[in-house]
Design a protein around this motif. Structure first.
Motif, PDB file in Angstrom:
ATOM      1  N   LEU B 216       0.937  -1.202   0.028  1.00 54.16           N
ATOM      2  CA  LEU B 216       0.042   0.125   0.055  1.00 54.16           C
ATOM      3  C   LEU B 216       0.929   1.350   0.016  1.00 54.16           C
ATOM      4  CD1 LEU B 216      -3.127   0.859   0.193  1.00 54.16           C
ATOM      5  CD2 LEU B 216      -2.545   1.168   2.824  1.00 54.16           C
ATOM      6  N   LEU B 217       2.059   1.323   0.864  1.00 58.29           N
ATOM      7  CA  LEU B 217       2.684   2.365   1.031  1.00 58.29           C
ATOM      8  C   LEU B 217       3.432   2.668  -0.228  1.00 58.29           C
ATOM      9  CD1 LEU B 217       3.933   2.172   4.564  1.00 58.29           C
ATOM     10  CD2 LEU B 217       3.154   4.249   3.486  1.00 58.29           C
ATOM     11  N   ALA B 218       4.052   1.397  -0.836  1.00 62.46           N
ATOM     12  CA  ALA B 218       4.804   1.544  -2.140  1.00 62.46           C
ATOM     13  C   ALA B 218       3.989   2.076  -3.255  1.00 62.46           C
ATOM     14  CB  ALA B 218       5.284   0.480  -2.547  1.00 62.46           C
ATOM     15  N   SER B 219       2.561   1.682  -3.523  1.00 68.96           N
ATOM     16  CA  SER B 219       1.879   2.087  -4.482  1.00 68.96           C
ATOM     17  C   SER B 219       1.303   3.446  -4.501  1.00 68.96           C
ATOM     18  CB  SER B 219       0.740   1.222  -4.965  1.00 68.96           C
ATOM     19  OG  SER B 219       0.019   1.006  -3.517  1.00 68.96           O
ATOM     20  N   TYR B 220       1.136   3.923  -3.137  1.00 74.03           N
ATOM     21  CA  TYR B 220       0.697   5.494  -2.850  1.00 74.03           C
ATOM     22  C   TYR B 220       1.951   6.329  -3.238  1.00 74.03           C
ATOM     23  CZ  TYR B 220      -4.030   4.937  -2.045  1.00 74.03           C
ATOM     24  OH  TYR B 220      -5.291   4.561  -2.290  1.00 74.03           O
ATOM     25  N   ARG B 221       3.152   5.934  -2.545  1.00 74.83           N
ATOM     26  CA  ARG B 221       4.194   6.928  -2.715  1.00 74.83           C
ATOM     27  C   ARG B 221       4.676   6.773  -4.075  1.00 74.83           C
ATOM     28  NH1 ARG B 221       8.540   6.492   1.822  1.00 74.83           N
ATOM     29  NH2 ARG B 221       6.859   7.211   2.701  1.00 74.83           N
ATOM     30  N   TRP B 222       4.714   5.618  -4.890  1.00 75.91           N
ATOM     31  CA  TRP B 222       5.352   5.758  -6.181  1.00 75.91           C
ATOM     32  C   TRP B 222       4.443   6.488  -7.307  1.00 75.91           C
ATOM     33  CZ3 TRP B 222       7.607  -0.073  -5.874  1.00 75.91           C
ATOM     34  CH2 TRP B 222       8.559   0.050  -4.768  1.00 75.91           C
ATOM     35  N   THR B 223       3.005   6.591  -6.884  1.00 75.23           N
ATOM     36  CA  THR B 223       2.278   6.975  -7.895  1.00 75.23           C
ATOM     37  C   THR B 223       1.926   8.497  -7.459  1.00 75.23           C
ATOM     38  OG1 THR B 223       0.309   5.944  -6.790  1.00 75.23           O
ATOM     39  CG2 THR B 223       1.225   4.928  -8.631  1.00 75.23           C
ATOM     40  N   GLY B 224       2.522   9.022  -6.524  1.00 71.09           N
ATOM     41  CA  GLY B 224       2.347  10.312  -5.982  1.00 71.09           C
ATOM     42  C   GLY B 224       0.853  10.759  -5.411  1.00 71.09           C
ATOM     43  N   ASP B 229      -1.767   9.919   7.454  1.00 71.71           N
ATOM     44  CA  ASP B 229      -1.196   9.018   8.751  1.00 71.71           C
ATOM     45  C   ASP B 229      -2.569   8.001   9.312  1.00 71.71           C
ATOM     46  OD1 ASP B 229       1.170  10.058   8.197  1.00 71.71           O
ATOM     47  OD2 ASP B 229       1.122  11.440   9.998  1.00 71.71           O
ATOM     48  N   VAL B 230      -3.515   8.529   9.121  1.00 70.42           N
ATOM     49  CA  VAL B 230      -4.591   7.812   9.771  1.00 70.42           C
ATOM     50  C   VAL B 230      -4.639   6.336   9.514  1.00 70.42           C
ATOM     51  CG1 VAL B 230      -6.994   7.599  10.267  1.00 70.42           C
ATOM     52  CG2 VAL B 230      -6.017   9.853  10.095  1.00 70.42           C
ATOM     53  N   VAL B 231      -4.750   6.148   8.138  1.00 69.45           N
ATOM     54  CA  VAL B 231      -4.551   4.828   7.531  1.00 69.45           C
ATOM     55  C   VAL B 231      -3.362   4.012   7.987  1.00 69.45           C
ATOM     56  CG1 VAL B 231      -4.758   3.443   5.269  1.00 69.45           C
ATOM     57  CG2 VAL B 231      -5.938   5.312   5.536  1.00 69.45           C
ATOM     58  N   ILE B 232      -2.147   4.593   7.907  1.00 68.09           N
ATOM     59  CA  ILE B 232      -1.164   3.629   8.361  1.00 68.09           C
ATOM     60  C   ILE B 232      -1.078   3.553   9.821  1.00 68.09           C
ATOM     61  CG2 ILE B 232       1.592   3.736   8.468  1.00 68.09           C
ATOM     62  CD1 ILE B 232       0.146   2.943   5.662  1.00 68.09           C
ATOM     63  N   THR B 233      -1.566   4.385  10.626  1.00 68.93           N
ATOM     64  CA  THR B 233      -1.522   4.276  11.953  1.00 68.93           C
ATOM     65  C   THR B 233      -2.512   3.200  12.364  1.00 68.93           C
ATOM     66  OG1 THR B 233      -1.126   6.542  12.238  1.00 68.93           O
ATOM     67  CG2 THR B 233      -1.559   5.457  14.235  1.00 68.93           C
ATOM     68  N   PRO B 293       9.862  -4.758  16.195  1.00 67.00           N
ATOM     69  CA  PRO B 293       8.605  -4.214  15.514  1.00 67.00           C
ATOM     70  C   PRO B 293       7.415  -3.599  16.695  1.00 67.00           C
ATOM     71  CG  PRO B 293       9.373  -5.884  14.518  1.00 67.00           C
ATOM     72  CD  PRO B 293      10.104  -6.147  15.649  1.00 67.00           C
ATOM     73  N   LEU B 294       7.335  -4.240  17.792  1.00 65.93           N
ATOM     74  CA  LEU B 294       6.374  -4.070  18.705  1.00 65.93           C
ATOM     75  C   LEU B 294       6.958  -2.658  19.398  1.00 65.93           C
ATOM     76  CD1 LEU B 294       5.591  -7.247  20.691  1.00 65.93           C
ATOM     77  CD2 LEU B 294       4.060  -5.930  19.364  1.00 65.93           C
ATOM     78  N   ALA B 295       8.170  -2.560  19.574  1.00 62.88           N
ATOM     79  CA  ALA B 295       8.669  -1.375  20.061  1.00 62.88           C
ATOM     80  C   ALA B 295       8.395  -0.271  18.935  1.00 62.88           C
ATOM     81  CB  ALA B 295      10.048  -1.445  20.263  1.00 62.88           C
ATOM     82  N   LEU B 296       8.508  -0.386  17.827  1.00 61.72           N
ATOM     83  CA  LEU B 296       8.316   0.522  16.802  1.00 61.72           C
ATOM     84  C   LEU B 296       6.926   0.995  16.672  1.00 61.72           C
ATOM     85  CD1 LEU B 296      10.807  -0.674  14.017  1.00 61.72           C
ATOM     86  CD2 LEU B 296      11.054   1.281  15.704  1.00 61.72           C
ATOM     87  N   ILE B 297       6.085   0.002  16.952  1.00 60.95           N
ATOM     88  CA  ILE B 297       4.687   0.409  16.754  1.00 60.95           C
ATOM     89  C   ILE B 297       3.960   1.081  17.836  1.00 60.95           C
ATOM     90  CG2 ILE B 297       2.470  -0.809  16.576  1.00 60.95           C
ATOM     91  CD1 ILE B 297       3.946  -2.932  14.620  1.00 60.95           C
ATOM     92  N   ALA B 303       9.796   8.683  15.532  1.00 57.17           N
ATOM     93  CA  ALA B 303       9.964   9.215  14.061  1.00 57.17           C
ATOM     94  C   ALA B 303       8.636   9.348  13.233  1.00 57.17           C
ATOM     95  CB  ALA B 303      11.079   8.192  13.250  1.00 57.17           C
ATOM     96  N   LYS B 304       8.690   9.465  12.083  1.00 53.55           N
ATOM     97  CA  LYS B 304       7.522   9.861  11.243  1.00 53.55           C
ATOM     98  C   LYS B 304       6.954   8.394  11.137  1.00 53.55           C
ATOM     99  CE  LYS B 304       6.264  11.472   7.205  1.00 53.55           C
ATOM    100  NZ  LYS B 304       6.524  11.479   5.595  1.00 53.55           N
ATOM    101  N   SER B 305       5.618   8.449  11.409  1.00 56.92           N
ATOM    102  CA  SER B 305       4.630   7.366  11.217  1.00 56.92           C
ATOM    103  C   SER B 305       5.033   6.274  10.170  1.00 56.92           C
ATOM    104  CB  SER B 305       3.178   7.730  11.158  1.00 56.92           C
ATOM    105  OG  SER B 305       2.498   6.600  11.052  1.00 56.92           O
ATOM    106  N   ASN B 306       4.990   6.737   8.865  1.00 52.72           N
ATOM    107  CA  ASN B 306       5.107   5.845   7.836  1.00 52.72           C
ATOM    108  C   ASN B 306       6.624   5.048   7.787  1.00 52.72           C
ATOM    109  OD1 ASN B 306       2.858   6.700   6.860  1.00 52.72           O
ATOM    110  ND2 ASN B 306       3.527   7.630   4.952  1.00 52.72           N
ATOM    111  N   THR B 307       7.666   5.832   8.040  1.00 54.48           N
ATOM    112  CA  THR B 307       8.989   5.290   7.942  1.00 54.48           C
ATOM    113  C   THR B 307       8.854   3.956   9.011  1.00 54.48           C
ATOM    114  OG1 THR B 307       9.751   7.406   7.799  1.00 54.48           O
ATOM    115  CG2 THR B 307      11.376   5.621   7.985  1.00 54.48           C
ATOM    116  N   MET B 308       8.361   4.264  10.178  1.00 50.51           N
ATOM    117  CA  MET B 308       8.545   3.425  11.296  1.00 50.51           C
ATOM    118  C   MET B 308       7.332   2.007  10.746  1.00 50.51           C
ATOM    119  SD  MET B 308      10.137   3.836  13.816  1.00 50.51           S
ATOM    120  CE  MET B 308      11.132   4.571  12.538  1.00 50.51           C
TER     121      MET B 308
END
Lengths: 257, 401, 184
Positions: B216-224, B229-233, B293-297, B303-308
């Motif tokens: 999901l992240l790749a397809s949104y980022r690569w297609t601009g 943040d809501v979805v990813i969070t 991953p648990l710690a990151l989440i 850091a910025k939500s998406n990167t994590m």
């Protein structure tokens, strides 16, 4: 039409065979004194299907299995044309991909140090896990209790090898040629001890390993026939199944464990 | 929610073609590996008569398990009627079909006789869980395919709930079947446990969602396109629950085994003395795949939500592969007991721990399967209108902003 | 043979003229090529079915087997040998019926062909009895991945019968034997 013809020919064949087989047996009977035939296994006519009247098995007397002897292993390899293919691999790697239908296992008691030698092969279970898990039914049990792989429908998924508690099965890791008629085998399929099914069907009444064992440690016979040597030995001195707790009712039994 | 517009991606850019090129390259490598293995036989792989299933099976089972998990997002939308997940549902169904196709390709191409595929379809032994799986996998394609149809075609949309429910039930059965491949193996002490089936189900939730987040992240980022943040969070937090649940099942599995003395050998091997297996378990599955991953989440935004979310998902995937390595290779390399109380030795590795060293061909085949899955998803995005134009916070969750 | 060829060519010409009426020249060239390939393959398959009793598709004489006649009439065998073999295979495999009738081993025993080098032809050689037809008919067969493609008498001397695991002494001597030897 072809089918009919074939059936007729088969019947004729069957008749001929019965006649020939019968007279051959009569000649043999005349030639040998009756007392000399101790452990006869009745041969079925070649055109008759195997039946559940028989249940073939082996009895292995580990107390007689000699330390350092590998005659049964060699005999099995010779009988079935099993041989090592040189791929230029390391010795351990090469050994790990070579089929072994029968192998010598040395057991050492962890506390007492008691050591036992014994051959281990397919145990020809009554309830074989390999048959349960095989997706195509290539792994199957004949009516007379012999567990085989029908290589014609084996797809080489190796699930049976995962399921076998005795590690009795090997996978053929390379292309082969010049297989023996008694043991067709080829790349990408699974194989294991056939209990010398060709000899059993031929009425030889023995297996290559049992024949080769000069120490008398391996007895072949019909577990269903109470008068057979194997049944009498089992009745007299008992015999253990390997991993009996799994309840597979193996056709191969061990004494002296 | 009303103004969601689904569009296909343009798919003419050099980047898009480049992406297909990269996937194509890996598929080609996978195909070469298949030809090589098929021609030479399996001696060129690291698999042998002791370690029977190897790297291809780790990849294949991972993809198949993840496939059923990837459907979760759609199930939450259709079956549990959570409107938040509805815009995400189509990609979820496509991804699950793609992952299953990739996984099955690897599984089938690793067969000793892949030319006998027709035999696998025409001869059935119904007592075999493997045969059942063949039916479950093909059924999955059919049912999820219909489900996807109900999502794409407004004329059959009224059947979406039914199709979605059927797909949800089917995927639970499917992963139960996959787990039972191991659960039904009485011979080996690492397997033969009923917990295998639910453990695989929960693992599928986790792996599938991790892959979904990345795609999901790749397809949104690569297609601009805009992805708020809501979805990813929301997805990230869900992933956290699944990771924790997977850890729970792993703990229960090992604790049960540790209680039974007969399993002490295999547990000591996996948890302490197994070399690479032990490392794969503690470093791979537990630390990399679970704790970090648990710690990151759950740590308050380091850091910025998406990167994590990306880092956590990648780690979950790596940890997942590690956990399957432990289950598959660990379970096979530890010897089976022939006679209790006796140490065995022979020319056939009785009583010995087998060292498995996978060959490059196995990796190539496995990666080929991954590439097949990804290329299907990429092309599907071009062909179908799978994704909303925008998933900005305003669109995804109107109540929040 | 010639009638077959003539009909093939005639059909090919007719088809192309008919198709040519409806499609343009560029497409026509593709159609021509495709139909030529199709007809050629159909023709060669048909030829292999209908050629005389002792010739194969390419006109080579099919070698005479050892026996006087086959287990079934030649035409029957040509059409149905796979059925017989399949039936027999299941009977042998599952029921232990090992009669010689329709047994692949017996086929191989009888249908032996010399190759160019004078030795018996292997399945990779187009002179091998099975290969000669299966090649021209483009029907792959995997029998010989498991079964020997020549009678055992031709290779039994090559088998390492006495010492089958000669390449690796570890396989003929178990670990404890090595140990014993060291002790002695």
């Amino acid at each position: 039409m072809g089918q009919n013809d074939m059936n007729n020919t088969n019947k004729i064949d069957q008749y001929r065979r019965r006649l020939l087989g019968g007279s051959a047996a009569a000649v043999a009977g005349l030639a040998l004194a009756p007392g000399l035939i101790l452990n006869t296994v009745q041969a079925k006519p070649a055109a008759d299907a195997v039946s559940s009247k028989n249940r073939w098995g082996l009895l292995i007397d580990t107390t007689k299995c000699a330390d350092g002897c590998s005659d049964c292993v060699t005999a099995c390899n010779t009988e079935h044309g099993l041989r090592k293919i040189d791929h230029g691999l390391s010795e351990s790697k090469s050994e790990a991909i070579t089929s072994q239908w029968i192998r010598n296992v040395t057991l050492k008691n962890k506390s007492t140090g008691h050591t036992v030698n014994m051959p281990v092969m397919c145990q020809h279970c009554e309830n074989p896990p390999c048959v349960d898990v095989c997706p195509t039914g290539a792994s199957f049990k004949r009516d007379d209790g012999i567990v085989l792989v029908d290589k014609h429908i084996c797809i080489g998924c190796r699930y049976c090898m995962m399921a076998c508690p005795y590690k009795a099965r090997s996978f053929i890791h390379e292309a082969l040629t010049d297989q023996l008629a008694v043991a067709p085998r080829g790349k990408g399929t699974v194989e294991s001890c056939t209990l010398c099914v060709h000899k059993v069907d031929n009425g030889d009444g023995t297996t290559a390993c049992a024949e080769a064992c000069t120490h008398g440690a391996i007895t072949f016979g019909d577990l269903n026939d109470k008068s057979s040597l194997i049944s009498k030995k089992l009745e007299m001195s008992g015999g253990r199944q390997l991993r009996a707790e799994l309840g597979l009712n193996t056709g191969v039994r061990y004494q002296g464990l | 929610m009303k103004n969601i517009r689904y569009t296909s991606i343009e798919g003419n850019s050099l980047k898009f073609l480049g992406l297909l090129g990269v996937f194509g390259f890996f598929i080609l490598l996978g195909f070469l590996a298949f030809l090589k293995m098929e021609h030479e036989g399996h001696w060129i792989t690291g698999m042998n008569n002791q370690v029977i299933w190897g790297m291809p099976h780790i990849f294949a089972i991972f993809l198949i398990v993840a496939a059923s998990g990837a459907l979760n997002v759609a199930s939450i939308a259709s079956v549990f009627n959570k409107s938040f997940y509805k815009p995400l549902a189509k990609l979820s169904a496509v991804l699950s079909l793609a992952l299953l196709a990739g996984g099955l390709a690897v599984l089938l191409l690793d067969l000793g006789r892949p030319d006998r595929l027709i035999v696998a379809i025409t001869y059935y032994n119904f007592k075999s869980i493997f045969a059942w799986n063949i039916i479950l996998y093909t059924g999955f394609f059919g049912i999820v395919g219909i489900y996807l149809w109900t999502m794409l075609d407004w004329q059959v949309e009224k059947y979406k709930r039914i199709a979605g429910t059927a797909a949800f039930i089917w995927r639970l059965i499917l992963t139960t079947g996959t787990g039972s491949i191991f659960g039904f193996l009485v011979a080996r002490s690492a397997y033969d446990a009923a917990i295998m089936a639910p453990m695989f189900v929960i693992m599928s939730f986790s792996f599938g969602l991790a892959i979904y987040i990345l795609v999901l992240l790749a397809s949104y980022r690569w297609t601009g396109r805009e992805l708020g943040d809501v979805v990813i969070t929301r997805l990230k937090n869900l992933l956290g629950v699944f990771i924790a649940a997977t850890l729970y099942f792993s703990l229960v599995y090992h604790l049960t085994n540790l209680y039974a003395t007969e399993h002490h050998g295999i547990e000591a091997f996996v948890l302490m003395k197994g070399g690479i297996i032990t490392n794969m378990y503690w470093l791979g599955q537990i630390i990399l795949g679970t704790l970090i991953p648990l710690a990151l989440i759950y740590c308050p935004r380091p850091a910025k939500s998406n990167t994590m979310a990306v880092v956590a998902s990648v780690l979950v995937i790596l940890g997942g592969l590690a956990s399957l390595y432990v289950i598959l290779i660990g379970g096979q390399s530890y010897p089976m007991t022939l006679v209790p109380g006796y140490e065995a030795s022979s020319t056939f590795a009785d009583g010995a721990i087998t060292v498995y060293s996978p060959s490059i061909w196995e990796f190539m085949l496995g990666m080929g399967g991954v590439a097949i899955a990804l290329v299907i998803v990429t092309l599907a995005m071009k062909i179908f209108r799978l994704l909303p134009d925008s998933l900005s916070d305003k669109i995804a969750d109107p109540h929040k902003s | 043979m010639f009638a077959q060829l003539a009909i093939s060519i005639w059909l090919w010409v007719i088809t192309n003229i008919t198709v040519g009426l409806f499609v343009n020249i560029r497409q026509l060239s593709k159609v021509l090529l495709a139909s030529a390939i199709l007809l050629w393959s159909v023709g060669s398959f048909a030829a292999s079915n209908y050629s005389g009793p002792n010739r194969d598709a390419s006109g080579n004489i099919v070698p005479t087997p050892k026996g006087e006649k086959c287990v079934e009439p030649t035409a029957d065998m040509r059409a149905n040998h796979m059925e017989y073999l399949l039936h027999k295979r299941d009977k042998t495999m599952h029921e232990g019926i090992r009669t010689k009738q329709h047994s692949l081993v017996e086929c191989i025993q009888c249908h032996v062909t010399p190759g160019e080098d004078g030795k018996v032809a292997r399945i990779t050689n187009e002179k091998h009895f099975c290969a000669s037809c299966h090649r021209s008919a483009s029907v792959t067969l995997d029998c010989f991945e498991c079964h020997a493609d020549r009678p055992a008498e031709y290779f039994s001397s090559e088998l390492p019968h006495k010492d089958v695991f000669a390449l690796n002494p570890a396989l003929t001597t178990t670990p404890h034997v090595v140990l014993n030897r060291k002790v002695q």
